[in-house]
Design an enzyme around this catalytic site. Structure first.
Site, PDB file in Angstrom:
ATOM      1  N   CYS A 113      43.429  99.783  42.634  1.00 22.99           N
ATOM      2  CA  CYS A 113      44.319  99.114  43.968  1.00 22.99           C
ATOM      3  C   CYS A 113      44.234 100.323  45.228  1.00 22.99           C
ATOM      4  CB  CYS A 113      45.774  99.122  43.422  1.00 22.99           C
ATOM      5  SG  CYS A 113      45.693  97.714  42.144  1.00 22.99           S
ATOM      6  N   HIS A 250      50.029  98.612  49.924  1.00 23.74           N
ATOM      7  CA  HIS A 250      49.148  97.796  48.694  1.00 23.74           C
ATOM      8  C   HIS A 250      50.166  96.519  48.345  1.00 23.74           C
ATOM      9  CE1 HIS A 250      47.451  96.264  45.193  1.00 23.74           C
ATOM     10  NE2 HIS A 250      48.187  97.118  44.413  1.00 23.74           N
ATOM     11  N   ASN A 280      48.770  90.243  44.176  1.00 24.25           N
ATOM     12  CA  ASN A 280      48.128  91.598  44.237  1.00 24.25           C
ATOM     13  C   ASN A 280      46.735  91.572  44.227  1.00 24.25           C
ATOM     14  OD1 ASN A 280      47.199  94.268  43.581  1.00 24.25           O
ATOM     15  ND2 ASN A 280      48.835  94.731  42.052  1.00 24.25           N
TER      16      ASN A 280
HETATM   17  N1  ACO Z   1      57.444  84.268  33.232  1.00 22.94           N
HETATM   18  C1  ACO Z   1      58.527  84.387  32.548  1.00 22.94           C
HETATM   19  N2  ACO Z   1      58.982  85.354  31.831  1.00 22.94           N
HETATM   20  C2  ACO Z   1      58.219  86.539  31.644  1.00 22.94           C
HETATM   21  C3  ACO Z   1      57.063  86.610  32.283  1.00 22.94           C
HETATM   22  C4  ACO Z   1      56.789  85.575  33.142  1.00 22.94           C
HETATM   23  N3  ACO Z   1      55.607  85.676  33.711  1.00 22.94           N
HETATM   24  N4  ACO Z   1      56.630  87.691  31.915  1.00 22.94           N
HETATM   25  C5  ACO Z   1      57.568  88.435  31.174  1.00 22.94           C
HETATM   26  N5  ACO Z   1      58.492  87.686  30.922  1.00 22.94           N
HETATM   27  C6  ACO Z   1      59.659  88.012  30.317  1.00 22.94           C
HETATM   28  C7  ACO Z   1      59.593  88.990  29.315  1.00 22.94           C
HETATM   29  O1  ACO Z   1      58.710  88.451  28.007  1.00 22.94           O
HETATM   30  C8  ACO Z   1      60.729  89.431  28.989  1.00 22.94           C
HETATM   31  O2  ACO Z   1      61.453  88.632  28.043  1.00 22.94           O
HETATM   32  P1  ACO Z   1      62.542  89.342  27.005  1.00 22.94           P
HETATM   33  O3  ACO Z   1      63.615  89.977  27.710  1.00 22.94           O
HETATM   34  O4  ACO Z   1      63.138  87.834  26.595  1.00 22.94           O
HETATM   35  O5  ACO Z   1      61.730  89.913  26.257  1.00 22.94           O
HETATM   36  C9  ACO Z   1      61.589  89.309  30.304  1.00 22.94           C
HETATM   37  O6  ACO Z   1      60.636  88.453  31.060  1.00 22.94           O
HETATM   38  C10 ACO Z   1      61.527  90.743  31.144  1.00 22.94           C
HETATM   39  O7  ACO Z   1      60.279  91.547  31.073  1.00 22.94           O
HETATM   40  P2  ACO Z   1      59.918  92.976  31.511  1.00 22.94           P
HETATM   41  O8  ACO Z   1      58.535  93.333  31.265  1.00 22.94           O
HETATM   42  O9  ACO Z   1      60.958  93.874  31.181  1.00 22.94           O
HETATM   43  O10 ACO Z   1      59.952  92.519  33.177  1.00 22.94           O
HETATM   44  P3  ACO Z   1      60.538  93.355  34.248  1.00 22.94           P
HETATM   45  O11 ACO Z   1      61.768  93.470  34.838  1.00 22.94           O
HETATM   46  O12 ACO Z   1      59.996  94.944  33.977  1.00 22.94           O
HETATM   47  O13 ACO Z   1      59.351  92.730  35.504  1.00 22.94           O
HETATM   48  C11 ACO Z   1      56.962  93.241  36.298  1.00 22.94           C
HETATM   49  C12 ACO Z   1      57.939  92.713  34.898  1.00 22.94           C
HETATM   50  C13 ACO Z   1      57.206  92.196  37.317  1.00 22.94           C
HETATM   51  C14 ACO Z   1      55.627  93.231  35.847  1.00 22.94           C
HETATM   52  C15 ACO Z   1      57.572  94.648  36.614  1.00 22.94           C
HETATM   53  O14 ACO Z   1      57.758  95.545  35.514  1.00 22.94           O
HETATM   54  C16 ACO Z   1      56.794  95.296  37.654  1.00 22.94           C
HETATM   55  O15 ACO Z   1      56.590  94.587  38.643  1.00 22.94           O
HETATM   56  N6  ACO Z   1      55.890  96.105  37.535  1.00 22.94           N
HETATM   57  C17 ACO Z   1      55.084  96.724  38.272  1.00 22.94           C
HETATM   58  C18 ACO Z   1      53.799  96.398  37.874  1.00 22.94           C
HETATM   59  C19 ACO Z   1      52.598  96.158  39.058  1.00 22.94           C
HETATM   60  O16 ACO Z   1      53.228  95.636  40.271  1.00 22.94           O
HETATM   61  N7  ACO Z   1      51.596  96.341  38.982  1.00 22.94           N
HETATM   62  C20 ACO Z   1      50.437  96.227  39.522  1.00 22.94           C
HETATM   63  C21 ACO Z   1      49.265  96.854  39.384  1.00 22.94           C
HETATM   64  S1  ACO Z   1      49.762  98.749  39.847  1.00 22.94           S
HETATM   65  C22 ACO Z   1      50.038  98.559  41.559  1.00 22.94           C
HETATM   66  O17 ACO Z   1      49.368  97.650  42.094  1.00 22.94           O
HETATM   67  C23 ACO Z   1      50.894  99.492  42.102  1.00 22.94           C
END
Ligand code: ACO
Length: 323
Positions: A113, A250, A280
């Site tokens: 990225c 980004h 993204n």
């Molecule tokens: N739809 C519905 N529910 C979902 C989904 C989905 N697509 N994905 C996960 N869940 C559920 C999980 O199973 C979990 O359920 P549970 O509580 O029953 O176990 C719940 O949602 C919470 O999951 P978490 O993984 O804890 O969610 P979080 O609040 O951490 O959000 C996310 C996840 C959006 C990926 C977040 O961690 C994030 O934005 N991280 C940054 C990642 C990123 O942007 N990466 C890009 C590449 S790196 C870069 O570009 C900088």
């Protein structure tokens, strides 16, 4: 002093729009969850047979038209991509051939990225040392090909697209008033590999692999690292953050954009966000956001613009430009 100045920019997106509701028909997710956690409303997904080089070529042609030059004037093409058409040759060489360019040099940069920022640092160095006068820099991705579509925690986050700029040597006075790139700052920490990677590759599994991510950990590092890169770039030119007109991050997640702005007390109105429309798009996301803000008139000649990104590796960095 030679400065690398942007003389044109362009973008290319696949025509296929996939909304959160479209995804919810195929997997256990919802528009409410995706928008609430990420700000993403839709993304573009390349159609079968549509390749990274097709998007890269579209963005390249748009950038050349915007610059008012043709490929004959280019000395080099740099393509930042983590989703090349083939393991080799470089996607940049495919674009070179399709532009009808039989001179100069073309190569890819791989920093996931952060690729566009890394590519900009390379282009800036080549132009400032006189090795090249005019460089086409592209960020192009078909991230949809790297996703595990059974993993709802990652596949809803990404999209496909390409953006490009033409950079050209321009004589400045060596002050912050010069148009062009004022500085670039690059960082990486390979120890953090396991937080974001693909579980395959040419020399390990002889497969492409699928994207794997520890979302919460990536989130925490992203805000810290991006904030540090922004601060380092502004400090390198001795420019207070309050004097920067536009921040072009980004586009990973709206909450990362908001968290970084809050950490550095940046006015959110100065942060360009296209994450809702594109998701993204990895190395394509910074140029796609940049082109959006140029075309809608927000970024104007003379503005100070700071580009920044973070990605797998981890890699991260920033570039400060006088537009
Ligand atoms: N739809 C519905 N529910 C979902 C989904 C989905 N697509 N994905 C996960 N869940 C559920 C999980 O199973 C979990 O359920 P549970 O509580 O029953 O176990 C719940 O949602 C919470 O999951 P978490 O993984 O804890 O969610 P979080 O609040 O951490 O959000 C996310 C996840 C959006 C990926 C977040 O961690 C994030 O934005 N991280 C940054 C990642 C990123 O942007 N990466 C890009 C590449 S790196 C870069 O570009 C900088």
């Amino acid at each position: 002093m030679i400065r690398a100045r942007v003389i044109g920019a362009g973008a290319c997106l696949p025509s296929n729009v996939v909304t959160n509701d479209d995804l919810a028909k195929k997997m256990d997710t919802s528009d409410e969850w995706i928008q609430g956690r990420t700000g993403i409303k839709q993304r573009r997904i390349a159609l079968p047979g549509e390749k990274t080089s097709d998007l890269a070529l579209g963005a390249a042609r748009a950038a050349l038209t915007d610059a008012g030059i043709d490929a004959g004037e280019l000395d080099m093409i740099i393509c930042a991509t983590t989703t090349p058409d083939e393991s080799f040759p470089a996607t940049a060489t495919i674009v070179q051939a399709r532009l009808g360019m039989a001179h100069g040099a073309a190569f890819d940069v791989q920093a996931v990225c952060s690729g566009f920022i890394y590519g900009m640092a390379v282009a800036d160095s080549l132009i400032r040392t006189g090795a090249a006068r005019t460089i086409l820099l592209i960020g192009a991705e078909t991230m949809s090909r790297l996703l595990d579509w059974e993993d709802r925690t990652t596949c809803v986050l990404f999209g496909d697209g390409a953006g490009a700029v033409v950079l050209q040597a321009h004589i400045g006075l060596g002050t912050n008033a010069d148009q062009g790139i004022l500085n670039t700052r690059l960082f990486s920490d390979g120890r953090l590999h396991d937080m974001l990677y693909t579980d395959g590759g040419v020399s390990s599994t002889q497969t492409v692999g699928k994207l794997k991510m520890q979302g919460k950990e990536v989130f925490k590092h992203a805000v810290t690292n991006i904030a540090a890169a922004i601060a380092a770039s502004a400090a390198a030119s001795n420019i207070p953050l309050s004097e920067i007109d536009w921040f072009v991050p980004h586009q990973a997640n709206q909450r990362i954009l908001d968290g970084t702005a809050k950490k550095l007390s940046i006015d959110p109105a100065k942060v360009i966000s296209t994450v809702a429309l594109h998701g993204n798009t990895s190395a394509a996301s910074v140029p796609l956001a940049l082109v959006t803000a140029i075309k809608d008139g927000r970024i104007k000649r003379g503005n100070l613009v700071l580009l920044e990104a973070m990605g797998g590796g981890f890699t991260w960095g920033a570039a400060l430009l006088r537009w």
